[in-house]
Scaffold this motif. Structure first.
Motif, PDB file in Angstrom:
ATOM      1  N   THR B  43      28.184 -50.390  -8.080  1.00  0.00           N
ATOM      2  CA  THR B  43      27.554 -49.068  -8.060  1.00  0.00           C
ATOM      3  C   THR B  43      27.485 -48.532  -6.639  1.00  0.00           C
ATOM      4  O   THR B  43      27.665 -47.335  -6.400  1.00  0.00           O
ATOM      5  N   GLN B  85      25.053 -45.129 -13.863  1.00  0.00           N
ATOM      6  CA  GLN B  85      24.802 -46.323 -14.669  1.00  0.00           C
ATOM      7  C   GLN B  85      23.597 -46.127 -15.592  1.00  0.00           C
ATOM      8  O   GLN B  85      23.612 -46.555 -16.732  1.00  0.00           O
ATOM      9  N   ASP B 176      30.399 -45.141 -14.288  1.00  0.00           N
ATOM     10  CA  ASP B 176      29.644 -46.364 -13.996  1.00  0.00           C
ATOM     11  C   ASP B 176      29.140 -46.980 -15.299  1.00  0.00           C
ATOM     12  O   ASP B 176      28.201 -46.486 -15.899  1.00  0.00           O
ATOM     13  N   GLU B 177      29.779 -48.034 -15.736  1.00  0.00           N
ATOM     14  CA  GLU B 177      29.454 -48.753 -16.971  1.00  0.00           C
ATOM     15  C   GLU B 177      29.346 -47.816 -18.172  1.00  0.00           C
ATOM     16  O   GLU B 177      28.285 -47.691 -18.785  1.00  0.00           O
TER      17      GLU B 177
END
Ligand SMILES: Nc1ncnc2c1ncn2[C@@H]1O[C@H](COP(=O)(O)OP(=O)(O)OP(=O)(O)O)[C@@H](O)[C@H]1O
Ligand SMILES: [Mg+2]
Lengths: 358, 256
Positions: B43, B85, B176-177
């Motif tokens: 991140t 995220q 992000d994810e």
């Protein structure tokens, strides 16, 4: 329940979403237009006062309710508007020009003051605005050649195109027109890119910035617009007071303005209006209550500011969505009557925001 | 010419190197995935690219332009959009409103024209709305258009955030994810969309992801990092078979 069937993108842009709105707001407007014929002069004056509060409320709603910038110093913009108007009128400017300039100057001050504040958030921002208001009050006291200092400053009657507007009903309509213009401006703003950017900044600065919103620039914009509206309210307020003194624009007024937007409902246009009605009626309610209270409470010094504080806290704790939020819940209750679930408005946390980037 | 390149990027937080001399290149139109155990610095790399953090040393170029010191709000106008995220949507606004904010960099009106809602503003609003509807159709969000974000389930929020990034008309997205917290079906949908973003929309993707089957399904290249340092880089298969990478993941399991 009403289901709105959408057939065009324009429907989401319209100010009055459907014909029900057109009917009820139309009716309200007619009632307001006819009021001076039907009501006693005293009530017309009080209604004009509520209009002024509503203008200031919309002015404060933009930074506090839409952009998330808590201001404890908005009395300063009222003061700047009021004194600019009074001074320009006494120097021979026409009423319309004088009021417009009062708004513009207050707007410029708003934009300028936001420059050093743009990196601050939360309590630091609030304290900085409070300091700003105190500085403005000091300037008013000491800049005697313009403001009359502690001695005060008389405000001339409004004169429009050679007609003297000294009657209460005339002032009522002046305030109404300014309110309608400010209301339209606010509604336009929140359906356009600038207003969206304000709301984005309020909800998540980090996300707003990564969507390309220049935070400083929009915070300055927000304060400039707020200064404009609140300054206009101040200019009209000057006529209501008829004689300006610095203590009319102290911390208590700032708190009153803040109470208005919190009690009305943060982040809604209705909230500013409902809050103005509430704050406008409160002194009357207090006056009536005083007659029934035992004297040692009724005559207690500082009763009014204390009460303001208590109301503010009670609303923040128990009704954070304000009067307008309460109304929405009530409306939903009626619409869904036998099926209404109490938990509809329970705040739900479906995930944790622990690892938010700072 | 390299499309996107990070050269020797490092960042320190109070003496700890969260990202340490990481370099990688991303080809135009590819899907590039960064993997690594929790706290590896993935991140942080995204936050460096999107200029939320100032890097300590290193250089980032995008389309042959140095973007190392760009102001944060200008990154997206260069064509790099991102998701977070932990989902950073505007919770008190509707899906439509959130997606329209994605159009912000294409909104050219000024404060005064907004205040009067001039015909030009109205025209542009309708145009942005059309663009937003394309994205709504692409991601099947019709059903949620007028709902507030705070009332939506987690999986839908993830998709809305992806949609908001797409509304900026990006050349590259940082995800992000994207599949964390999604169930099996939702993860499968997400895999298809990521693939479509690359193939149909021609947008380059840099992604951080833990779900290894998703990673090998969509990625063209994979970068594995641990403690802020590069462990391996290559095709998904090469990286998964790399002994260093296996050790990093197994080591983590042992600690647990
Ligand atoms: N703002 C910050 N200040 C101090 N330390 C930070 C900051 N941001 C990240 N770190 C540290 O940098 C390291 C890497 O964090 P990062 O969030 O990049 O991990 P990650 O690889 O994304 O992990 P995860 O898989 O859990 O998301 C962590 O040790 C974290 O504590
Ligand atoms: Mg992470």
């Amino acid at each position: 329940m009403r289901f709105i069937f959408k057939t065009s993108y324009l429907q989401d842009i319209r100010l009055l979403k459907h014909n029900g709105y057109v009917f009820w707001y139309g009716l309200l407007l007619i009632a307001i237009l006819l009021a001076p014929l039907l009501l006693d002069e005293f009530y017309i004056g009080e209604m004009a006062f509520i209009f002024i509060y509503a203008i200031a409320g919309l002015g404060l709603m933009i930074p506090v309710g839409f952009t998330g910038l808590p201001s404890l110093g908005h009395a300063a913009f009222m003061a700047i508007g009021a004194y600019t108007n009074a001074y320009l009128l006494s120097s021979g400017y026409s009423f319309l020009l004088s009021v417009a300039l009062a708004g513009i100057i207050s707007s410029l001050v708003g934009g300028l003051i936001a420059v050093p504040l743009k990196r601050m958030t939360g309590i630091y921002f609030a304290i900085a605005t409070l300091a700003f208001a105190i500085i403005v009050e000091e300037i008013i006291v000491h800049w005697e050649s313009v403001t009359g200092g502690l001695g005060g400053l008389a405000v001339d009657y409004p004169v429009i195109l050679g007609f003297e507007m000294g009657e209460t009903w005339q002032f009522y309509f002046i305030c109404l027109i300014v309110l309608l213009l400010v209301l339209l401006g606010t509604l336009n703003l929140i359906r356009s890119p600038s207003g969206r950017a304000f709301i984005a900044i309020r909800d998540s600065e980090i996300s707003a910035e990564s969507m390309g919103i220049n935070l400083s620039y929009y915070k300055i914009k927000s304060f400039a617009i707020s200064g404009l509206f609140t300054g206009l309210a101040g200019a009209l307020f000057a006529h209501r007071l008829a004689y300006l003194a610095p203590d009319a624009f102290n911390f208590l007024l700032s708190i009153q303005l803040l109470m208005m937007v919190v009690v009305g409902g943060l982040g809604t246009v209705h909230g500013a209006i409902l809050g103005a009605i509430f704050v406008g009626l409160l002194p009357q309610a207090i006056a009536i209550a005083k007659d029934y209270l035992p004297p040692f409470i009724g005559e207690f010094p500082g009763l009014e500011p204390g009460l303001f504080g208590v109301i503010l806290v009670l609303f923040i704790v128990f009704e954070p969505m304000g009067l307008y939020g309460r109304w929405i819940k009530f409306k939903l209750f009626l619409e869904m009557f036998p099926l209404y679930r109490k938990a509809t408005f329970k705040r739900q946390k479906s995930y944790l925001k622990t690892e938010r980037v700072q | 010419m390299t499309f996107f390149s990070a050269k020797g990027i490092s960042i320190e937080f109070g003496g700890i190197r969260a990202v340490d001399n990481v370099s990688f290149d991303v080809d135009k139109g590819s899907i590039y995935t960064i993997v690594g155990p929790n706290g590896a610095g993935k991140t942080t790399i995204f936050n460096i690219i999107s200029r939320i953090y100032n890097l300590t040393s290193g250089k980032i170029t995008f389309e042959d332009q140095d973007i190392t010191h760009l102001p944060t709000h200008q990154v997206v106008s260069r064509g790099i959009a991102r998701t977070f995220q932990n989902i950073e949507l505007f919770d008190h606004a509707t899906v439509l409103h959130n997606l329209l904010i994605g159009r912000h960099i294409h909104c050219k009106s000024g404060l005064l024209s907004d205040l009067f809602f001039l015909p030009s503003v109205k025209r542009m609003e309708l145009e942005h709305r059309r663009r937003v509807e394309d994205v709504i159709d692409f991601l099947d969000l019709q059903h949620y258009r007028d709902q507030l974000i705070q009332n939506l389930p987690y999986g839908v929020r993830k998709i809305v955030e992806l949609g908001r990034a797409l509304c900026t008309d990006p050349k590259m997205v940082l995800l992000d994810e994207p599949a964390s917290g999604l169930n099996v079906d939702e993860t499968e949908d997400m895999a298809f969309w990521i693939d479509d973003i690359k193939k149909l929309l021609g947008i380059t993707v840099i992604m951080v992801e833990h779900n290894m089957s998703l990673v090998s399904q969509v990625s063209d290249r994979v970068l594995a990092i641990n403690y802020g340092k590069v462990l391996a880089e290559g095709s998904p298969r090469e990286v998964q078979e790399n002994p260093e990478v296996i050790k990093a993941y197994l080591g983590e399991e042992d600690v647990r």
